[in-house]
Design an enzyme around this catalytic site. Structure first.
Site, PDB file in Angstrom:
ATOM      1  N   LYS A   1      -2.392  21.863  46.585  1.00 35.77           N
ATOM      2  CA  LYS A   1      -2.296  21.990  48.047  1.00 35.77           C
ATOM      3  C   LYS A   1      -3.206  20.984  48.743  1.00 35.77           C
ATOM      4  CE  LYS A   1      -3.278  26.399  47.950  1.00 35.77           C
ATOM      5  NZ  LYS A   1      -3.286  26.607  46.484  1.00 35.77           N
ATOM      6  N   THR A   2      -4.442  20.870  48.288  1.00 35.59           N
ATOM      7  CA  THR A   2      -5.359  19.900  48.891  1.00 35.59           C
ATOM      8  C   THR A   2      -4.870  18.478  48.663  1.00 35.59           C
ATOM      9  OG1 THR A   2      -7.241  21.403  48.570  1.00 35.59           O
ATOM     10  CG2 THR A   2      -7.735  19.074  48.913  1.00 35.59           C
TER      11      THR A   2
ATOM     12  N   ASP B   1      -8.208  24.586  54.888  1.00 32.08           N
ATOM     13  CA  ASP B   1      -8.079  25.254  53.598  1.00 32.08           C
ATOM     14  C   ASP B   1      -8.391  26.740  53.756  1.00 32.08           C
ATOM     15  OD1 ASP B   1      -7.577  25.498  50.932  1.00 32.08           O
ATOM     16  OD2 ASP B   1      -9.478  24.648  50.258  1.00 32.08           O
TER      17      ASP B   1
ATOM     18  N   THR C   1      -3.830  30.718  49.614  1.00 32.71           N
ATOM     19  CA  THR C   1      -3.430  31.348  48.358  1.00 32.71           C
ATOM     20  C   THR C   1      -2.832  32.729  48.593  1.00 32.71           C
ATOM     21  OG1 THR C   1      -5.676  32.215  48.097  1.00 32.71           O
ATOM     22  CG2 THR C   1      -5.176  30.111  47.019  1.00 32.71           C
TER      23      THR C   1
ATOM     24  N   ARG D   1      -4.880  21.605  37.744  1.00 34.45           N
ATOM     25  CA  ARG D   1      -6.350  21.576  37.784  1.00 34.45           C
ATOM     26  C   ARG D   1      -6.926  21.991  36.435  1.00 34.45           C
ATOM     27  NH1 ARG D   1      -8.770  25.152  42.306  1.00 34.45           N
ATOM     28  NH2 ARG D   1      -7.992  23.439  43.600  1.00 34.45           N
TER      29      ARG D   1
END
Length: 376
Positions: free
Chosen positions: A88-89, A133, A182, A241
């Site tokens: 997402k980032t 975020d 999230t 990640r």
């Protein structure tokens, strides 16, 4: 990233007074960060065409950005949802890069008052991207201010208190909000409705993770065998990640043991050392399953009791271990608590007791009269 980003970040190492910061300072001025953060920043794709996986979201977002560039206007606000670690980032930074605009980064927990958000919004330049975020964790007063800013590009600044208070409208230049969450279900409907594009990121297939790992190994200057990369991908829980983190740990193991490349043997031994098994379960995951099977006869057992048994907080078990265990079929959530599935017993090499076997046995008749029914 464009040169404009570097210019925008010059002299802003410490961020803005409102707590937000430009992504340029985060990436370009990485000398003050840890080596781990430098590596993570270097591994992020910079363009949408380099972003692997998430094909549907990538195509939809690419269409929105391309149309906005042709019109010469900022695109609609973008909401990205999905589990942690899926990109997402990275996508937020790609939005700014594709638009050739700077990006301002802050988070929901950092904006606890309307004044905090007003400070961020009032310093935005035309076309700038504001990345929020964990947007679901903003305060209610800040959310209400954001509604007006996103829809009408203005905020009302309150001067004074009580009956003498005066609202002064402050016009804002057009900008784009990229929100990441999230837990999309916690966003109030008025806020969700103000996003013109909503994309949900799913877990990655093993083939996509292999592509990501090959790219990461190349950027790290690391030689890797196909079998070694595939082994890491299979243990990465469908999350880039985690895949990149495991790749770095395998690299560490290989270098310490005098190997110059990531091999299948190096990957297996390194991941065994770091308690990541062949299904991607880590220490906490296996502790939860062993507690369910060995101490509570397969369950069901309450979340708080299960958390005490593994020595963790209930929130940690529920948000860190449980989603993957449920998704992979190791754990079952019932009204009476958590229970181990047959797959959990098999994975631990244990034989389930007869009552646990009958509890979850299912019969699905294929005649016209009946549908699926659970017995036991």
């Amino acid at each position: 990233m464009t040169a404009g980003w570097s210019d925008a970040g010059a002299g802003r190492d410490e961020g803005w007074a409102d707590g937000s910061f430009d992504a340029t300072a985060r990436i370009v001025d990485a000398g003050s960060d840890t080596d781990e953060r430098q590596v993570e920043a270097a591994l992020r794709p910079k363009r949408l065409e380099d972003f692997p996986g998430q094909t549907r979201v990538r195509e939809q977002l690419g269409l929105v950005l391309k149309a906005a560039r042709r019109r010469g206007t900022p695109p609609d606000h973008v909401l990205l949802s999905g589990p942690p670690g899926l990109g997402k980032t990275t996508l937020a930074m790609i939005v700014a890069s594709e638009l050739e605009q700077p990006i301002r980064i802050t988070s929901g927990p950092a904006i606890q008052h309307a004044g905090d958000l007003a400070s961020v919004l009032s310093s935005l330049a035309e076309g700038e991207v504001l990345f929020l975020d964990e947007i679901h964790r903003m305060s209610r007063s800040a959310e209400e201010m954001l509604y007006l800013a996103m829809e009408d590009f203005r905020v009302d600044v309150i001067i004074g208190k009580g009956p003498g208070a005066t609202a002064i409208p402050l016009e804002l230049p057009p900008f784009t909000v990229v929100g990441a969450t999230t837990r999309a279900g916690l966003l109030p409907a008025p806020l969700r409705d103000r996003f013109g594009f909503t994309g949900h990121l799913d877990y990655y297939a093993a083939a996509d993770l292999v592509t990501i790992l090959h790219r990461s190994a190349r950027l790290l200057g690391l030689e890797a065998d196909e079998d070694g990369i595939a082994e890491i991908a299979l243990r990465s829980r469908g999350t880039p990640r985690i895949a990149n983190r495991l790749l770095r740990r395998v690299r560490d193991w290989a270098q310490v043991h005098g190997e110059d490349r990531v091999t299948h043997i190096a990957a297996r031994r390194a991941l065994e050392l770091f308690d990541v098994d062949e299904r991607g379960l880590d220490r906490l995951d296996r502790a939860v399953l062993e507690a369910l099977c060995r101490r509570f006869n397969g369950g069901p057992v309450g979340l708080s009791t299960l958390a005490v048994a593994v020595g963790e907080e209930p929130d940690t078990v529920e948000t860190v271990a449980e989603p993957y265990l449920v998704r992979e079929g190791f754990m079952i959530r019932t009204p009476r608590g958590r229970a181990a599935s047959g797959l959990a017993w098999e994975h631990l090499g244990l034989t389930p007791p007869l009552d646990a076997q009958s509890m979850w046995s299912a019969t699905l008749p294929i005649d016209d009269a009946g549908g699926g029914r659970f017995e036991g």
